[in-house]
Enzyme design. Sequence first.
Site, mmCIF file in Angstrom:
data_model
loop_
_atom_site.group_PDB
_atom_site.id
_atom_site.type_symbol
_atom_site.label_atom_id
_atom_site.label_comp_id
_atom_site.label_asym_id
_atom_site.label_seq_id
_atom_site.Cartn_x
_atom_site.Cartn_y
_atom_site.Cartn_z
ATOM 1 N N PRO A 122 -0.924 10.183 3.784
ATOM 2 C CA PRO A 122 -0.265 9.104 4.506
ATOM 3 C C PRO A 122 -0.024 9.376 5.991
ATOM 4 C CG PRO A 122 1.311 10.357 3.226
ATOM 5 C CD PRO A 122 -0.037 10.892 2.865
ATOM 6 N N ASP B 58 -13.664 8.456 19.334
ATOM 7 C CA ASP B 58 -13.875 9.697 18.574
ATOM 8 C C ASP B 58 -12.583 10.439 18.232
ATOM 9 O OD1 ASP B 58 -16.473 9.027 18.648
ATOM 10 O OD2 ASP B 58 -17.089 10.532 20.119
ATOM 11 N N LYS C 200 -8.217 -5.842 10.784
ATOM 12 C CA LYS C 200 -7.610 -7.168 10.656
ATOM 13 C C LYS C 200 -8.302 -7.996 9.588
ATOM 14 C CE LYS C 200 -5.749 -7.557 15.284
ATOM 15 N NZ LYS C 200 -6.617 -6.924 16.267
ATOM 16 N N ASP D 203 -5.133 7.382 -0.024
ATOM 17 C CA ASP D 203 -6.161 7.657 -1.028
ATOM 18 C C ASP D 203 -7.400 6.809 -0.717
ATOM 19 O OD1 ASP D 203 -6.882 8.793 -3.789
ATOM 20 O OD2 ASP D 203 -7.365 6.662 -3.931
ATOM 21 N N ALA E 21 0.074 6.242 0.702
ATOM 22 C CA ALA E 21 1.285 5.895 1.465
ATOM 23 C C ALA E 21 2.361 5.362 0.526
ATOM 24 C CB ALA E 21 0.936 4.851 2.523
HETATM 25 C C1 LIG Z 1 -6.025 -0.777 3.561
HETATM 26 S S1 LIG Z 1 -4.464 -0.214 2.925
HETATM 27 C C2 LIG Z 1 -4.828 1.500 2.710
HETATM 28 C C3 LIG Z 1 -3.937 2.199 1.712
HETATM 29 C C4 LIG Z 1 -4.254 3.685 1.640
HETATM 30 N N1 LIG Z 1 -5.599 3.905 1.149
HETATM 31 C C5 LIG Z 1 -3.277 4.476 0.774
HETATM 32 O O1 LIG Z 1 -3.660 4.988 -0.281
HETATM 33 O O2 LIG Z 1 -2.112 4.592 1.197
HETATM 34 C C6 LIG Z 1 -3.566 -0.219 4.413
HETATM 35 C C7 LIG Z 1 -2.104 -0.491 4.181
HETATM 36 O O3 LIG Z 1 -1.517 0.650 3.563
HETATM 37 C C8 LIG Z 1 -0.210 0.851 4.070
HETATM 38 N N2 LIG Z 1 -0.154 2.147 4.756
HETATM 39 C C9 LIG Z 1 -1.162 3.011 4.936
HETATM 40 N N3 LIG Z 1 -0.717 4.135 5.538
HETATM 41 C C10 LIG Z 1 0.612 3.951 5.747
HETATM 42 C C11 LIG Z 1 1.633 4.740 6.311
HETATM 43 N N4 LIG Z 1 1.409 5.960 6.768
HETATM 44 N N5 LIG Z 1 2.898 4.233 6.343
HETATM 45 C C12 LIG Z 1 3.164 3.004 5.838
HETATM 46 N N6 LIG Z 1 2.231 2.213 5.300
HETATM 47 C C13 LIG Z 1 0.976 2.670 5.254
HETATM 48 C C14 LIG Z 1 0.068 -0.316 5.030
HETATM 49 O O4 LIG Z 1 0.686 -1.347 4.305
HETATM 50 C C15 LIG Z 1 -1.328 -0.715 5.459
HETATM 51 O O5 LIG Z 1 -1.362 -2.072 5.898
#
Ligand SMILES: C[S@@+](CC[C@H](N)C(=O)[O-])C[C@H]1O[C@@H](n2cnc3c(N)ncnc32)[C@H](O)[C@@H]1O
Length: 237
Positions: free
Chosen positions: A18, A45, A72, A106, A137
């Site tokens: 996260p 990069d 987006k 993940d 996250a």
């Molecule tokens: C496309 S999803 C990806 C989720 C990611 N693969 C995961 O396993 O955490 C993106 C969303 O995950 C959440 N997110 C991802 N990283 C975050 C973080 N460090 N803090 C809070 N929310 C996060 C937000 O809601 C964001 O809009």
Amino acid sequence: MNRTDGEPTRIYLIGVGPGDPELLTLRAARLIERCDVLLHAGPSDRSGFAVEVIGPLLRSGQRTQGMALSMKRGPDDGSVGYDRVARALLEHASEGRTVAFLTEGDPLLFGTSSYVLEHLQAIAPCVAVEVVPGVSAISAAAARLGWPLAQKAEVLTICPATYHAEQLGTLLERGGSICLLKAAGVLPTIVAELRRRGRLDRAALIEKVGRPDERIFRNLEEALGQDLSYFSLVLVR
Ligand SMILES: C[S@@+](CC[C@H](N)C(=O)[O-])C[C@H]1O[C@@H](n2cnc3c(N)ncnc32)[C@H](O)[C@@H]1O
């Protein structure tokens, strides 16, 4: 495809967790160290969420490559870029470089890597791909708040909120814990629906969990009007 050292080509799709480099898995850290090139979704990069997380691990001579994928919602939501990422990974691997694509959290949970994996499987089915799971996250946010995500018979709902603003009320009525990803753009709707169902005091918003600029709003009304990052989620228990 074989590397010049005789090792079979393998492409890595690595979850970097996260935001806190301490939450990288040992496997992710070891592979990142070994890679010649690290691709990521960021605009350049050295900038982008995933590459900034692994910054402390980078050694000199390692190349990072931002693939400038859009986060987006809309026609340019990144889909045009997944094939570009898959082909760039294949090109590096065919030239003998150890290569990985980094994703925050993940890789297969709403992760860009899940699409890249599908493109790789379609255009190069014989190339071995290893997915390295990462701490989501969602788990990190629950740990930060000290809130159990799900216990015994409870149902845990994970919803990309921007795509389901109209169904949020129905989701909240299902009970159990709810995690709303991509929450920033629809926060007024989330707050209104939580208030209507008397669950506002059982919700929190976390922005950039694990990063130095992490913010936690235990009162969601205080988050309204704030300039919130895309990396924000709402947990409701
Ligand atoms: C496309 S999803 C990806 C989720 C990611 N693969 C995961 O396993 O955490 C993106 C969303 O995950 C959440 N997110 C991802 N990283 C975050 C973080 N460090 N803090 C809070 N929310 C996060 C937000 O809601 C964001 O809009």
